[in-house]
Scaffold this motif. Sequence first.
Motif, PDB file in Angstrom:
ATOM      1  N   ILE A 146       0.835  -1.204   0.000  1.00  0.00           N
ATOM      2  CA  ILE A 146       0.000   0.000   0.000  1.00  0.00           C
ATOM      3  C   ILE A 146       0.870   1.254   0.000  1.00  0.00           C
ATOM      4  O   ILE A 146       0.657   2.183  -0.791  1.00  0.00           O
ATOM      5  N   ALA A 147       1.859   1.286   0.894  1.00  0.00           N
ATOM      6  CA  ALA A 147       2.707   2.476   1.033  1.00  0.00           C
ATOM      7  C   ALA A 147       3.470   2.773  -0.247  1.00  0.00           C
ATOM      8  O   ALA A 147       3.518   3.930  -0.708  1.00  0.00           O
ATOM      9  N   LEU A 148       4.080   1.752  -0.850  1.00  0.00           N
ATOM     10  CA  LEU A 148       4.880   1.967  -2.058  1.00  0.00           C
ATOM     11  C   LEU A 148       4.008   2.354  -3.245  1.00  0.00           C
ATOM     12  O   LEU A 148       4.438   3.105  -4.121  1.00  0.00           O
ATOM     13  N   ALA A 149       2.766   1.855  -3.271  1.00  0.00           N
ATOM     14  CA  ALA A 149       1.847   2.220  -4.351  1.00  0.00           C
ATOM     15  C   ALA A 149       1.402   3.674  -4.241  1.00  0.00           C
ATOM     16  O   ALA A 149       1.079   4.313  -5.258  1.00  0.00           O
ATOM     17  N   GLU A 150       1.384   4.215  -3.022  1.00  0.00           N
ATOM     18  CA  GLU A 150       0.917   5.588  -2.805  1.00  0.00           C
ATOM     19  C   GLU A 150       2.026   6.630  -2.958  1.00  0.00           C
ATOM     20  O   GLU A 150       1.745   7.824  -3.047  1.00  0.00           O
ATOM     21  N   LEU A 151       3.278   6.185  -2.987  1.00  0.00           N
ATOM     22  CA  LEU A 151       4.396   7.128  -3.057  1.00  0.00           C
ATOM     23  C   LEU A 151       4.378   8.049  -4.277  1.00  0.00           C
ATOM     24  O   LEU A 151       4.582   9.257  -4.149  1.00  0.00           O
ATOM     25  N   PRO A 152       4.152   7.522  -5.487  1.00  0.00           N
ATOM     26  CA  PRO A 152       4.163   8.413  -6.659  1.00  0.00           C
ATOM     27  C   PRO A 152       3.131   9.542  -6.505  1.00  0.00           C
ATOM     28  O   PRO A 152       1.989   9.311  -6.141  1.00  0.00           O
ATOM     29  N   ALA A 178      12.714   3.918  -1.506  1.00  0.00           N
ATOM     30  CA  ALA A 178      11.834   4.243  -2.639  1.00  0.00           C
ATOM     31  C   ALA A 178      11.587   5.748  -2.725  1.00  0.00           C
ATOM     32  O   ALA A 178      11.587   6.335  -3.818  1.00  0.00           O
ATOM     33  N   ALA A 179      11.381   6.389  -1.570  1.00  0.00           N
ATOM     34  CA  ALA A 179      11.134   7.832  -1.566  1.00  0.00           C
ATOM     35  C   ALA A 179      12.380   8.592  -1.990  1.00  0.00           C
ATOM     36  O   ALA A 179      12.300   9.562  -2.750  1.00  0.00           O
ATOM     37  N   ARG A 180      13.527   8.131  -1.527  1.00  0.00           N
ATOM     38  CA  ARG A 180      14.770   8.813  -1.871  1.00  0.00           C
ATOM     39  C   ARG A 180      15.038   8.718  -3.370  1.00  0.00           C
ATOM     40  O   ARG A 180      15.475   9.701  -3.991  1.00  0.00           O
ATOM     41  N   GLU A 181      14.757   7.562  -3.954  1.00  0.00           N
ATOM     42  CA  GLU A 181      14.946   7.409  -5.402  1.00  0.00           C
ATOM     43  C   GLU A 181      14.047   8.363  -6.174  1.00  0.00           C
ATOM     44  O   GLU A 181      14.425   8.880  -7.226  1.00  0.00           O
ATOM     45  N   ALA A 182      12.846   8.605  -5.622  1.00  0.00           N
ATOM     46  CA  ALA A 182      11.895   9.516  -6.265  1.00  0.00           C
ATOM     47  C   ALA A 182      12.110  10.964  -5.840  1.00  0.00           C
ATOM     48  O   ALA A 182      11.325  11.843  -6.218  1.00  0.00           O
ATOM     49  N   GLN A 183      13.143  11.239  -5.042  1.00  0.00           N
ATOM     50  CA  GLN A 183      13.476  12.574  -4.545  1.00  0.00           C
ATOM     51  C   GLN A 183      12.327  13.185  -3.734  1.00  0.00           C
ATOM     52  O   GLN A 183      12.011  14.367  -3.843  1.00  0.00           O
ATOM     53  N   ILE A 184      11.724  12.337  -2.893  1.00  0.00           N
ATOM     54  CA  ILE A 184      10.650  12.771  -2.009  1.00  0.00           C
ATOM     55  C   ILE A 184      11.204  12.864  -0.590  1.00  0.00           C
ATOM     56  O   ILE A 184      11.774  11.901  -0.086  1.00  0.00           O
ATOM     57  N   PRO A 185      11.053  14.006   0.087  1.00  0.00           N
ATOM     58  CA  PRO A 185      11.559  14.123   1.464  1.00  0.00           C
ATOM     59  C   PRO A 185      10.889  13.120   2.399  1.00  0.00           C
ATOM     60  O   PRO A 185       9.675  12.883   2.290  1.00  0.00           O
ATOM     61  N   VAL A 186      11.672  12.542   3.292  1.00  0.00           N
ATOM     62  CA  VAL A 186      11.145  11.620   4.306  1.00  0.00           C
ATOM     63  C   VAL A 186      11.491  12.176   5.680  1.00  0.00           C
ATOM     64  O   VAL A 186      12.661  12.430   5.986  1.00  0.00           O
ATOM     65  N   TYR A 198      16.333   4.235  10.476  1.00  0.00           N
ATOM     66  CA  TYR A 198      15.855   5.415   9.738  1.00  0.00           C
ATOM     67  C   TYR A 198      16.925   5.947   8.786  1.00  0.00           C
ATOM     68  O   TYR A 198      16.789   7.060   8.257  1.00  0.00           O
ATOM     69  N   ARG A 199      17.955   5.174   8.561  1.00  0.00           N
ATOM     70  CA  ARG A 199      19.065   5.604   7.718  1.00  0.00           C
ATOM     71  C   ARG A 199      18.582   6.074   6.341  1.00  0.00           C
ATOM     72  O   ARG A 199      17.766   5.423   5.701  1.00  0.00           O
ATOM     73  N   GLY A 200      19.094   7.229   5.906  1.00  0.00           N
ATOM     74  CA  GLY A 200      18.761   7.734   4.581  1.00  0.00           C
ATOM     75  C   GLY A 200      17.575   8.681   4.550  1.00  0.00           C
ATOM     76  O   GLY A 200      17.255   9.253   3.504  1.00  0.00           O
ATOM     77  N   ALA A 201      16.902   8.871   5.695  1.00  0.00           N
ATOM     78  CA  ALA A 201      15.786   9.819   5.738  1.00  0.00           C
ATOM     79  C   ALA A 201      16.302  11.250   5.579  1.00  0.00           C
ATOM     80  O   ALA A 201      17.489  11.529   5.781  1.00  0.00           O
ATOM     81  N   THR A 202      15.415  12.150   5.234  1.00  0.00           N
ATOM     82  CA  THR A 202      15.795  13.559   5.127  1.00  0.00           C
ATOM     83  C   THR A 202      16.122  14.120   6.510  1.00  0.00           C
ATOM     84  O   THR A 202      17.161  14.757   6.708  1.00  0.00           O
ATOM     85  N   THR A 203      15.237  13.876   7.452  1.00  0.00           N
ATOM     86  CA  THR A 203      15.472  14.320   8.822  1.00  0.00           C
ATOM     87  C   THR A 203      14.787  13.393   9.799  1.00  0.00           C
ATOM     88  O   THR A 203      13.755  12.789   9.489  1.00  0.00           O
ATOM     89  N   VAL A 204      15.377  13.264  10.973  1.00  0.00           N
ATOM     90  CA  VAL A 204      14.776  12.546  12.092  1.00  0.00           C
ATOM     91  C   VAL A 204      14.490  13.586  13.167  1.00  0.00           C
ATOM     92  O   VAL A 204      15.301  14.481  13.412  1.00  0.00           O
ATOM     93  N   CYS A 205      13.310  13.489  13.806  1.00  0.00           N
ATOM     94  CA  CYS A 205      12.842  14.546  14.704  1.00  0.00           C
ATOM     95  C   CYS A 205      12.607  14.010  16.115  1.00  0.00           C
ATOM     96  O   CYS A 205      11.460  13.844  16.543  1.00  0.00           O
ATOM     97  N   PRO A 206      13.669  13.738  16.864  1.00  0.00           N
ATOM     98  CA  PRO A 206      13.493  13.221  18.224  1.00  0.00           C
ATOM     99  C   PRO A 206      13.155  14.325  19.214  1.00  0.00           C
ATOM    100  O   PRO A 206      13.482  15.498  18.999  1.00  0.00           O
ATOM    101  N   ASN A 207      12.486  13.921  20.316  1.00  0.00           N
ATOM    102  CA  ASN A 207      12.346  14.859  21.421  1.00  0.00           C
ATOM    103  C   ASN A 207      13.555  14.716  22.338  1.00  0.00           C
ATOM    104  O   ASN A 207      14.477  13.939  22.048  1.00  0.00           O
TER     105      ASN A 207
END
Length: 489
Positions: A146-152, A178-186, A198-207
């Motif tokens: 489901i998630a990969l189908a919704e990415l585009p 998949a998001a990184r290949e499509a240049q979509i921020p994660v 979470y390696r390769g994400a745009t940003t990680v937001c810890p408290n």
Amino acid sequence: MIEQLHEVMHEIEHEWPNKRLLVLGDVMLDKYIWGEVGRISPEAPVPVVRATHTSEQPGGAANVAMNLARLGAEVVLAGFAGDDENQRSLVSCLKKDGIRSLLVSCEGFPTITKLRILGGRQQMLRLDSEHLATRPDADYARLLEIALAELPGCHAVVLSDYAKGVLSAEVCQKVIAAAREAQIPVLVDPKSSDFGRYRGATTVCPNLGELASASREDVRDLDKMLAAAERMVPEFDLQFMTATLSEKGIALVRADSRTILPAVARQVFDVSGAGDTVISVLALGLASGLQPETAVQLANIAAGIVVAKVGTVPIEKHELLAALAPEIALHAVDKVVSREELVNRVNTWRAVGERVAFTNGCFDLLHVGHITVLEQARRTGDRLIVAINSDASVSRLKGPSRPIVGERERARVLAALAAVDAVVVFDEPTPLELIVAARPDVIVKGGDYNVDTVVGAQEVMSWGGQVRIVPTVDGYSTTRLIEKGATGK
């Protein structure tokens, strides 16, 4: 001071409704029993809450989706649920805000719920209903499909991890790749202390607590934690890290630098859901192409709004715009708006209970008479709209030698006045269409006008508004200024 303020306002008002975001994570249903505490129980040393009403609200990853939807974005939400009454309630809540929920029902696993009991504005007790065993591989496979189908077509992806089983290392890595290949921020709201998933994400937001756990540093030593965060940025192939630091504000951490934005001072009633708001605003900022520093500034302002609420409550778009109003007041260019933008601003003001005043004129060669009328007009409301005739309209009214000052310059000068909240140019013979579109609470005119001669008076009174005639300053007019300049007298 918000950087790129003009661009930020344009994105919020015009572009955010065109953004589509995928939220993947642990969805929950937050239930509330609201009541009042009047005594201590004779059965045990606990307060007795007299229940007055109940409510339900999407929580966890679903609250992230709600924040995004209330900010105007199109949202797709994916996660696990329980094929039970709580799932149906959750889906119903989400549907009201236009959120498309794609929930995988897992046999033997209930929809996660949190029941909070509040006495007045104070949370007294929380009851959680959940089953935290590992779900079957087939459920994860379906969720990934489901998630990969919704990415585009998505402009950003939010991974909302509450450690309830959705965001396994495999799920995170496949979606991020998949998001990184499509240049979509994660963007990731983490719960695991192992940021490797979470390696390769745009940003990680810890408290603050999550950063301490991941960095293995003492939560009381902020400098060491942020130094560790700087090292983690390249280690986990992030572009930057965004750490919420409770009352200390928000830190934007890069591999070789850090910037701390102080918390926006507000009375804090409840911090639950604040992280969801931060990552939602940050995600829309990055989806809109804002610089990370600007997006984090915006998220920091949003966090200050939601902590003043009780319970897990998403931010509203009009609240964010209202919070930006003091900064807009310092930028004249951001007060000059189109008709569509004006309607949006008016809706924002009205949503927070503000009274809107309206006046109009040519305002060629601004003088003390104009200033006096504008100041009096502003006193009739909380916000003042000034509509000015276009250059072509002024020429039709005053003759081919007018205006002396062009419409862009006239608008900019008026916008610089503290009494003025919005300036809009109209080309029609009268501002009637503009008045009908903006629906002000009061129309203000100066001089020898009366209710029968004020354009739009009948329309404003038809929706319960008022018409106010204010005195002008004798001896001041643009015509006299022009004559004085021509004759030297």
